[in-house]
Write an enzyme that holds these catalytic residues in place. Structure first.
Site, PDB file in Angstrom:
ATOM      1  N   ASP A   1     -24.810  13.030  28.328  1.00  0.00           N
ATOM      2  CA  ASP A   1     -23.816  12.965  29.408  1.00  0.00           C
ATOM      3  C   ASP A   1     -24.409  13.649  30.639  1.00  0.00           C
ATOM      4  O   ASP A   1     -25.155  14.623  30.508  1.00  0.00           O
ATOM      5  CB  ASP A   1     -22.528  13.688  28.964  1.00  0.00           C
ATOM      6  N   ASN A   2     -24.071  13.133  31.814  1.00  0.00           N
ATOM      7  CA  ASN A   2     -24.522  13.793  33.053  1.00  0.00           C
ATOM      8  C   ASN A   2     -23.424  14.689  33.639  1.00  0.00           C
ATOM      9  O   ASN A   2     -23.583  15.222  34.729  1.00  0.00           O
ATOM     10  CB  ASN A   2     -24.978  12.754  34.098  1.00  0.00           C
TER      11      ASN A   2
ATOM     12  N   THR B   1     -13.368  -3.489  29.088  1.00  0.00           N
ATOM     13  CA  THR B   1     -11.976  -3.385  29.547  1.00  0.00           C
ATOM     14  C   THR B   1     -11.254  -4.727  29.451  1.00  0.00           C
ATOM     15  O   THR B   1     -11.872  -5.787  29.636  1.00  0.00           O
ATOM     16  CB  THR B   1     -11.920  -2.889  31.010  1.00  0.00           C
TER      17      THR B   1
ATOM     18  N   SER C   1     -10.992  -5.097  40.570  1.00  0.00           N
ATOM     19  CA  SER C   1     -11.481  -3.942  41.334  1.00  0.00           C
ATOM     20  C   SER C   1     -12.999  -3.912  41.180  1.00  0.00           C
ATOM     21  O   SER C   1     -13.557  -4.600  40.310  1.00  0.00           O
ATOM     22  CB  SER C   1     -10.895  -2.632  40.786  1.00  0.00           C
TER      23      SER C   1
ATOM     24  N   TYR D   1     -14.674  -1.444  39.995  1.00  0.00           N
ATOM     25  CA  TYR D   1     -14.915  -0.932  38.638  1.00  0.00           C
ATOM     26  C   TYR D   1     -14.870  -2.062  37.611  1.00  0.00           C
ATOM     27  O   TYR D   1     -15.775  -2.215  36.785  1.00  0.00           O
ATOM     28  CB  TYR D   1     -13.881   0.155  38.286  1.00  0.00           C
ATOM     29  N   HIS D   2     -13.777  -2.871  37.651  1.00  0.00           N
ATOM     30  CA  HIS D   2     -13.658  -3.957  36.674  1.00  0.00           C
ATOM     31  C   HIS D   2     -14.792  -4.964  36.850  1.00  0.00           C
ATOM     32  O   HIS D   2     -15.275  -5.545  35.885  1.00  0.00           O
ATOM     33  CB  HIS D   2     -12.290  -4.654  36.818  1.00  0.00           C
TER      34      HIS D   2
ATOM     35  N   LYS E   1     -17.806  -4.106  34.839  1.00  0.00           N
ATOM     36  CA  LYS E   1     -17.671  -4.417  33.409  1.00  0.00           C
ATOM     37  C   LYS E   1     -17.893  -5.908  33.160  1.00  0.00           C
ATOM     38  O   LYS E   1     -18.339  -6.303  32.080  1.00  0.00           O
ATOM     39  CB  LYS E   1     -16.296  -3.993  32.893  1.00  0.00           C
TER      40      LYS E   1
HETATM   41  N1  USQ Z   1       0.459   1.710  38.455  1.00  0.00           N
HETATM   42  C1  USQ Z   1       1.702   2.066  38.957  1.00  0.00           C
HETATM   43  N2  USQ Z   1       1.917   3.378  39.247  1.00  0.00           N
HETATM   44  C2  USQ Z   1       0.972   4.354  39.062  1.00  0.00           C
HETATM   45  C3  USQ Z   1      -0.288   3.987  38.520  1.00  0.00           C
HETATM   46  C4  USQ Z   1      -0.503   2.655  38.245  1.00  0.00           C
HETATM   47  O1  USQ Z   1       2.578   1.232  39.133  1.00  0.00           O
HETATM   48  O2  USQ Z   1       1.247   5.509  39.350  1.00  0.00           O
HETATM   49  C5  USQ Z   1       0.187   0.306  38.113  1.00  0.00           C
HETATM   50  C6  USQ Z   1      -1.048  -0.257  38.802  1.00  0.00           C
HETATM   51  O3  USQ Z   1      -0.753  -0.782  40.080  1.00  0.00           O
HETATM   52  C7  USQ Z   1      -1.501  -1.303  37.796  1.00  0.00           C
HETATM   53  C8  USQ Z   1      -1.087  -0.726  36.450  1.00  0.00           C
HETATM   54  O4  USQ Z   1      -0.105   0.261  36.735  1.00  0.00           O
HETATM   55  O5  USQ Z   1      -0.806  -2.484  37.987  1.00  0.00           O
HETATM   56  C9  USQ Z   1      -2.210  -0.106  35.647  1.00  0.00           C
HETATM   57  O6  USQ Z   1      -2.869   0.886  36.396  1.00  0.00           O
HETATM   58  P1  USQ Z   1      -3.691   2.055  35.651  1.00  0.00           P
HETATM   59  O7  USQ Z   1      -4.187   3.005  36.709  1.00  0.00           O
HETATM   60  O8  USQ Z   1      -2.892   2.619  34.540  1.00  0.00           O
HETATM   61  O9  USQ Z   1      -4.890   1.248  34.949  1.00  0.00           O
HETATM   62  P2  USQ Z   1      -6.208   0.546  35.516  1.00  0.00           P
HETATM   63  O10 USQ Z   1      -6.473   0.872  36.935  1.00  0.00           O
HETATM   64  O11 USQ Z   1      -6.101  -0.899  35.185  1.00  0.00           O
HETATM   65  O12 USQ Z   1      -7.387   1.182  34.686  1.00  0.00           O
HETATM   66  C10 USQ Z   1      -7.233   1.794  33.394  1.00  0.00           C
HETATM   67  C11 USQ Z   1      -8.477   2.636  33.107  1.00  0.00           C
HETATM   68  C12 USQ Z   1      -9.692   1.711  33.012  1.00  0.00           C
HETATM   69  C13 USQ Z   1      -9.424   0.647  31.973  1.00  0.00           C
HETATM   70  C14 USQ Z   1      -8.165  -0.134  32.298  1.00  0.00           C
HETATM   71  C15 USQ Z   1      -7.775  -1.105  31.200  1.00  0.00           C
HETATM   72  O13 USQ Z   1      -8.670   3.609  34.126  1.00  0.00           O
HETATM   73  O14 USQ Z   1     -10.835   2.480  32.667  1.00  0.00           O
HETATM   74  O15 USQ Z   1     -10.516  -0.246  31.916  1.00  0.00           O
HETATM   75  O16 USQ Z   1      -7.064   0.802  32.410  1.00  0.00           O
HETATM   76  S1  USQ Z   1      -6.922  -2.498  31.838  1.00  0.00           S
HETATM   77  O17 USQ Z   1      -5.823  -2.047  32.701  1.00  0.00           O
HETATM   78  O18 USQ Z   1      -6.405  -3.249  30.698  1.00  0.00           O
HETATM   79  O19 USQ Z   1      -7.862  -3.280  32.639  1.00  0.00           O
END
Ligand code: USQ
Length: 406
Positions: A31-32, A145, A187, A189-190, A193
């Site tokens: 890990d860094n 993801t 995003s 980030y996505h 992946k």
């Molecule tokens: N959201 C809200 N309110 C908040 C935070 C988020 O309404 O306070 C909404 C966002 O707009 C989004 C959803 O909730 O529509 C999910 O946001 P999130 O921050 O919980 O998740 P996300 O940004 O998608 O990323 C997280 C992890 C990431 C992983 C991903 C899986 O940080 O590492 O890859 O979840 S997934 O969502 O299935 O792509």
């Protein structure tokens, strides 16, 4: 097995390291420590007080008699160090978490976009490149993801990685082919992946590397059986607008009397998994490696789907918390349905931990215990997906003017 956990100091990496060490494997964390640096950059800290990695591993040894080894190596930048370490230790398996994992952080500024792409793509490529160079036949398990698919189901369930399509040939026949499900990142980030997926596909085909890619949903919860064993083994817990994920954020907001920060209508449906199931899935994946020469093995690592506003309403009725309906800082569909296939892990014995009030209470208890550590000004999500959106997201749910920390 001798297992290298790349990124073993992070939110899923640390409990995975403990879980696999507890199961009797020889664990090496590489890990860094970038997550700790990013905390400093953002001016936030984990809700739970987190010791240094050396102290954590010392406590684990004192508690269990098992050793977890730590090596300070940056996969994206220290290629020679990484290669030398792999050459010397020749692990049987590698779990790869060593990537910048927050979508909002990746969208903060041009600098954050560059960092996320450089870090994530180089880390993955350096690792595979070194494995080929050293003829290292380790099974690589990568944390991907659910976001690689986008979140729209066009009326059909999302398959586990591959889509069977019929392609019409020039002489009028239809040829069946399994292709990677069309990538649809939301995003930077996505997007990294999605790029990882192509890199894996190439190395599995060209060099017969054995690779498993786990498309994980949003993780919730904080404890696993092992992090509970000692106060100093506690997992990190992010609540801030960049690294905190939606359900954990709502739970802590409820605990500190902060209005629940629903983006837009809260019509976004997402996939979820509890942290305890997440570490079990990784163990199951490690025990079921693909054969050499076969295509990348892909699992959907999620156990249930929920709509954001339903989660907010559930927590509000549980705790009496107010709900704030906020302008959405992200560019994403306001409403979507999501149906996902996840039968592969279930067939291999995963017993899902589903969202139940008792479990939610556990997180609320953690949140209440450490509420004195919360900086309320770090709760709002200020990272906007476009410059236009940034102008509309300028007040927090308590009416204060927002300032981006980038
Ligand atoms: N959201 C809200 N309110 C908040 C935070 C988020 O309404 O306070 C909404 C966002 O707009 C989004 C959803 O909730 O529509 C999910 O946001 P999130 O921050 O919980 O998740 P996300 O940004 O998608 O990323 C997280 C992890 C990431 C992983 C991903 C899986 O940080 O590492 O890859 O979840 S997934 O969502 O299935 O792509």
């Amino acid at each position: 097995m001798k297992i290298a956990i790349m990124g073993g100091d992070g939110f899923v990496g640390w409990p995975t390291s403990l879980h696999l060490s507890n199961a009797g494997h020889e664990i090496h964390i590489l890990d860094n420590l970038s997550r700790r640096w990013i905390d400093t950059e953002l001016g936030v800290q984990s809700l739970t007080p987190m010791d240094s990695i050396q102290e954590r591993t010392r406590i684990w040894h004192a508690e269990t008699g098992r050793k977890i080894h730590f090596h300070l190596i940056d996969l994206a930048r220290d290629y020679e160090l990484l290669k030398n370490w792999l050459a010397e230790e020749r692990p049987d398996a590698i779990v790869h978490f060593a990537e910048q994992r927050a979508a909002p952080y990746s969208m903060k500024s041009d600098r954050h976009k560059n960092y996320t792409v450089n870090n994530n793509v180089n880390a993955t490529h350096n690792l595979l490149n070194a494995m080929v160079e050293l003829s290292l036949d380790a099974h690589l398990v990568h944390l991907g993801t659910m976001g690689v698919y986008g979140y729209s189901t066009v009326g059909a369930a999302i398959p586990e990685g591959y889509l069977s399509v019929g392609i019409e040939t020039m002489d009028g026949r239809t040829v069946e082919q399994d292709i990677l499900y069309p990538a649809n990142p939301g995003s930077i980030y996505h997007m990294t992946k999605c790029l990882d997926q192509l890199i894996f596909q190439f190395y599995a085909k060209n060099d017969a590397l054995r690779i498993t890619d786990l498309h994980q949903g949003i993780v919730w919860g904080t404890h696993t059986d092992q992090t509970r064993r000692h106060a100093q083994l506690v997992n990190r817990f992010d609540y801030d607008g960049d690294y905190g994920t939606v359900l954990n954020r709502f739970l802590i907001q409820a605990a500190i009397g902060y209005p629940l920060t629903v983006h837009g209508t809260g019509g976004q449906t997402r996939a979820f998994i509890h942290i305890q199931d997440s570490v079990r899935c990784i163990e199951i994946a490690l025990n079921n490696p693909p054969a050499r020469g076969s295509k990348v093995e892909i699992f959907n690592q999620m156990t249930e789907t929920h709509r954001v506003r339903d989660l907010a309403q559930m927590i509000s009725s549980m705790t009496g918390a107010q709900i704030a309906w906020l302008p959405n800082p992200r560019k994403e569909a306001a409403e979507n349905d999501l149906v996902v296939h996840n039968e592969k892990f279930l067939a291999l014995g995963l017993e899902p931990t589903t969202l139940k009030e008792g479990l939610l209470d556990e997180v609320v208890d953690v949140a209440k215990k450490f509420a004195y550590r919360v900086d309320r000004s770090r709760v709002p999500a200020v990272s906007a997906w476009t410059k236009e959106i940034a102008t509309s997201v300028n007040r927090d749910p308590e009416g204060n003017q927002l300032k981006s920390v980038s």
